[in-house]
Scaffold this motif. Structure first.
Motif, PDB file in Angstrom:
ATOM      1  N   UNK A 218      42.724  41.717  38.738  1.00 47.30           N
ATOM      2  CA  UNK A 218      42.802  43.090  39.254  1.00 47.30           C
ATOM      3  C   UNK A 218      43.608  43.983  38.308  1.00 47.30           C
ATOM      4  N   UNK A 219      44.678  43.416  37.764  1.00 50.53           N
ATOM      5  CA  UNK A 219      45.481  44.197  36.814  1.00 50.53           C
ATOM      6  C   UNK A 219      44.674  44.518  35.556  1.00 50.53           C
ATOM      7  N   UNK A 220      43.839  43.551  35.129  1.00 42.51           N
ATOM      8  CA  UNK A 220      42.985  43.788  33.951  1.00 42.51           C
ATOM      9  C   UNK A 220      41.962  44.887  34.244  1.00 42.51           C
ATOM     10  N   UNK A 221      41.329  44.811  35.432  1.00 43.17           N
ATOM     11  CA  UNK A 221      40.344  45.835  35.817  1.00 43.17           C
ATOM     12  C   UNK A 221      40.996  47.204  35.861  1.00 43.17           C
ATOM     13  N   UNK A 222      42.172  47.243  36.466  1.00 38.95           N
ATOM     14  CA  UNK A 222      42.880  48.527  36.562  1.00 38.95           C
ATOM     15  C   UNK A 222      43.212  49.060  35.169  1.00 38.95           C
ATOM     16  N   UNK A 223      43.728  48.177  34.316  1.00 47.67           N
ATOM     17  CA  UNK A 223      44.116  48.613  32.967  1.00 47.67           C
ATOM     18  C   UNK A 223      42.928  49.102  32.161  1.00 47.67           C
ATOM     19  N   UNK A 224      41.807  48.397  32.231  1.00 49.05           N
ATOM     20  CA  UNK A 224      40.618  48.797  31.479  1.00 49.05           C
ATOM     21  C   UNK A 224      40.054  50.118  31.986  1.00 49.05           C
ATOM     22  N   UNK A 225      40.041  50.264  33.316  1.00 49.06           N
ATOM     23  CA  UNK A 225      39.530  51.510  33.888  1.00 49.06           C
ATOM     24  C   UNK A 225      40.420  52.679  33.491  1.00 49.06           C
ATOM     25  N   UNK A 226      41.723  52.463  33.504  1.00 53.07           N
ATOM     26  CA  UNK A 226      42.654  53.522  33.117  1.00 53.07           C
ATOM     27  C   UNK A 226      42.474  53.886  31.644  1.00 53.07           C
ATOM     28  N   UNK A 227      42.259  52.856  30.830  1.00 52.96           N
ATOM     29  CA  UNK A 227      42.058  53.089  29.394  1.00 52.96           C
ATOM     30  C   UNK A 227      40.794  53.908  29.143  1.00 52.96           C
ATOM     31  N   UNK A 228      39.712  53.575  29.837  1.00 53.81           N
ATOM     32  CA  UNK A 228      38.456  54.326  29.693  1.00 53.81           C
ATOM     33  C   UNK A 228      38.624  55.771  30.128  1.00 53.81           C
ATOM     34  N   UNK A 229      39.329  55.978  31.239  1.00 55.11           N
ATOM     35  CA  UNK A 229      39.519  57.337  31.742  1.00 55.11           C
ATOM     36  C   UNK A 229      40.396  58.160  30.808  1.00 55.11           C
ATOM     37  N   UNK A 235      33.920  62.035  26.568  1.00 52.69           N
ATOM     38  CA  UNK A 235      32.615  61.664  26.014  1.00 52.69           C
ATOM     39  C   UNK A 235      31.711  60.993  27.049  1.00 52.69           C
ATOM     40  N   UNK A 236      32.273  60.643  28.215  1.00 50.40           N
ATOM     41  CA  UNK A 236      31.475  59.983  29.238  1.00 50.40           C
ATOM     42  C   UNK A 236      30.742  61.007  30.106  1.00 50.40           C
ATOM     43  N   UNK A 237      29.539  60.657  30.540  1.00 45.13           N
ATOM     44  CA  UNK A 237      28.860  61.531  31.504  1.00 45.13           C
ATOM     45  C   UNK A 237      29.697  61.650  32.776  1.00 45.13           C
ATOM     46  N   UNK A 241      32.026  58.820  34.623  1.00 41.11           N
ATOM     47  CA  UNK A 241      33.472  59.018  34.753  1.00 41.11           C
ATOM     48  C   UNK A 241      33.913  58.875  36.212  1.00 41.11           C
ATOM     49  N   UNK A 242      33.096  59.383  37.135  1.00 46.35           N
ATOM     50  CA  UNK A 242      33.418  59.263  38.560  1.00 46.35           C
ATOM     51  C   UNK A 242      33.401  57.801  39.010  1.00 46.35           C
ATOM     52  N   UNK A 243      32.451  57.034  38.491  1.00 44.65           N
ATOM     53  CA  UNK A 243      32.374  55.620  38.863  1.00 44.65           C
ATOM     54  C   UNK A 243      33.576  54.848  38.321  1.00 44.65           C
ATOM     55  N   UNK A 244      33.961  55.161  37.109  1.00 46.89           N
ATOM     56  CA  UNK A 244      35.142  54.504  36.530  1.00 46.89           C
ATOM     57  C   UNK A 244      36.393  54.869  37.326  1.00 46.89           C
ATOM     58  N   UNK A 249      40.627  53.481  41.261  1.00 51.13           N
ATOM     59  CA  UNK A 249      41.274  53.681  42.567  1.00 51.13           C
ATOM     60  C   UNK A 249      41.175  52.423  43.434  1.00 51.13           C
ATOM     61  N   UNK A 250      39.997  51.778  43.416  1.00 54.52           N
ATOM     62  CA  UNK A 250      39.807  50.570  44.229  1.00 54.52           C
ATOM     63  C   UNK A 250      40.673  49.422  43.731  1.00 54.52           C
ATOM     64  N   UNK A 251      40.834  49.320  42.419  1.00 55.66           N
ATOM     65  CA  UNK A 251      41.671  48.250  41.869  1.00 55.66           C
ATOM     66  C   UNK A 251      43.132  48.441  42.286  1.00 55.66           C
ATOM     67  N   UNK A 252      43.578  49.681  42.323  1.00 53.97           N
ATOM     68  CA  UNK A 252      44.957  49.961  42.759  1.00 53.97           C
ATOM     69  C   UNK A 252      45.124  49.587  44.230  1.00 53.97           C
ATOM     70  N   UNK A 253      44.123  49.989  45.047  1.00 56.89           N
ATOM     71  CA  UNK A 253      44.198  49.677  46.469  1.00 56.89           C
ATOM     72  C   UNK A 253      44.215  48.159  46.698  1.00 56.89           C
TER      73      UNK A 253
END
Length: 436
Positions: A218-229, A235-237, A241-244, A249-253
């Motif tokens: 979960x920490x990895x998912x959160x970190x990767x999502x934060x990095x992408x954002x 550059x993301x559609x 961006x909304x899905x990321x 948000x879900x990983x934090x929850x």
């Protein structure tokens, strides 16, 4: 000579006539008396005859009533004997051990389950004090037994939640019963909870292991999502961006929920070590208000701390855990309040505690939920069940465990639907009581 004799004869006849008249009057009076006597005797005989009949009838009635009462007593005695026998059979064959001690400590009753638990044959119980009888069972926790019996004498039921003996775990309950002669008897219930405790411990171990193993991915998912954002949002559609953002948000929850599960496991097993330190709780409240002000502003809510004008002493507890308690209560208030304000205040209650209040103007809590509010998996209001923003239902339970293990008490002061709620918790004053 002749004339004189004639006069005597006349005088004699006159006197005889008078005497005869007197006798006639006397005889007549006696006759009347006998007549009245006969009437009275007849009346008395009649009365005695009636009384005799009534007495015989009454005697028959009393005999009938006596027979009916004796029959009822006999029937009731049979019923009571049956109930007594049935109750005896039930208590003898139930799985929970039962021991009844009189005021002097002698065993009045003990069932088969208790005998098997303590490993003593029945005959050895006769005329032995309970210290000797129960010594083997209670030898590993004598202080707890003495305290429990003392509370029982004071009229308060008490228990030993987990008593380990002979490789098993028992729940021991002490109750005090007042007998007919107004003396108190001790009733001890012994329940074997070995299997349930093993199952409970297995569940806790599973939750702890699973939660611990989930934290890393979960920490990895959160970190990767934060990095992408952070680096590729431009550059993301927009849809991507909304899905990321949703993944983030879900990983934090999920991380919050996992952390809650771990906290519960450690708190229930009392594996968390609380620091015992003196600190200024007013300064701590100000820090929490500052940290959560942005969250309140997002919902257009006022977050206010009514700082007391009088001096308040320091508290003694774990500062970070106290911060966690205040954060949980204020975060809940923000979550369940759509308009108005959240107000914090503090005061001293008695000589030993400070009391912190968190008041909101939120949706309030249903009356039927108020009694179970601090139990596991309880959502404060069903209004938020349909919302995506409700939590795990463990926040108040964790908060309650934290407060109690720091020597305080938490409760819902009041709550009204549509008007808001007031929560409070106490925390020991430095130098007053042992906090932890």
């Amino acid at each position: 000579m002749h004339r004189a004799l004639e006069r005597q004869i006349k005088r004699y006849l006159g006197e005889k006539t008078k005497i005869s008249s007197k006798w006639e009057s006397l005889l007549e009076a006696m006759s009347q008396t006998y007549v009245h006597f006969d009437e009275d005797r007849n009346l008395l005989d009649h009365s005695l005859e009636l009384s005799s009949k009534e007495f015989i009838e009454l005697n028959k009635k009393l005999a009938s009533e006596k027979e009916a009462v004796e029959k009822k007593v006999k029937e009731r005695t049979i019923e009571l004997e049956y109930e007594k026998k049935k109750l005896y059979e039930i208590t003898q064959n139930m799985a929970t051990g039962a021991i009844l001690l009189d005021f002097s400590g002698r065993v009045v009753f003990i069932n088969k389950a208790a005998e098997e638990i303590i490993n003593y044959p029945r005959l050895e119980y006769e005329n032995l004090e309970h210290e000797k009888v129960l010594n083997k069972f209670f030898e590993t926790f004598p202080d707890k037994m003495v305290n429990a019996l003392k509370m029982c004498i004071d009229g308060k039921p008490s228990d030993i939640p987990e008593a380990e003996y002979d490789g098993k775990v028992f729940h021991v309950l002490f109750q005090c019963i007042e007998s007919e002669n107004l003396t108190k008897e001790h009733l001890i219930w012994i329940e074997d909870i070995t299997q349930s405790k093993k199952l409970e411990r297995s569940k806790k171990e599973f939750v702890a292991i699973a939660s611990h193993e989930m934290r890393t991915p979960l920490a990895i998912i959160r970190g990767q999502a934060e990095l992408l954002l952070r680096h590729k949002a431009t550059s993301l559609p927009k849809e991507m961006a909304e899905k990321i953002q949703s993944i983030y948000n879900s990983s934090i929850r999920l991380l919050y929920i996992v952390n809650d599960f771990l906290d519960i496991t450690w708190l229930e097993e009392k594996r968390i070590v609380f620091k015992k330190e003196s600190f200024d709780v007013i300064a701590l409240i100000k820090e929490v208000v500052y940290d959560l002000k942005e969250n309140a502003d997002k919902k257009n809510l006022k977050l206010v701390f009514n700082e007391p004008s009088n001096y308040l002493p320091n508290t003694i507890a774990d500062r970070e855990r106290t911060r966690q308690v205040i954060m949980n209560l204020v975060a809940n208030a923000i979550q369940y309040t759509n308009g108005g304000e959240i107000t914090l205040s503090i005061s001293q209650t008695g000589n030993y505690f400070l009391k912190i209040f968190v008041k909101d103007t939120g949706i309030g809590i249903e009356l039927e939920k108020q009694s179970t509010l601090f139990q596991k998996f309880q959502i404060a209001s069903k209004v938020f069940i349909k919302s995506r923003e409700y939590g795990s239902g463990m926040g108040l339970y964790i908060t309650q465990l934290l407060v109690s293990q720091m020597g305080g008490e938490i409760k819902l002061e009041e709550s009204q639907l549509g008007k808001g709620s007031i929560f409070s918790f106490t925390i020991p004053i430095a130098g007053s009581l042992p906090a932890i």
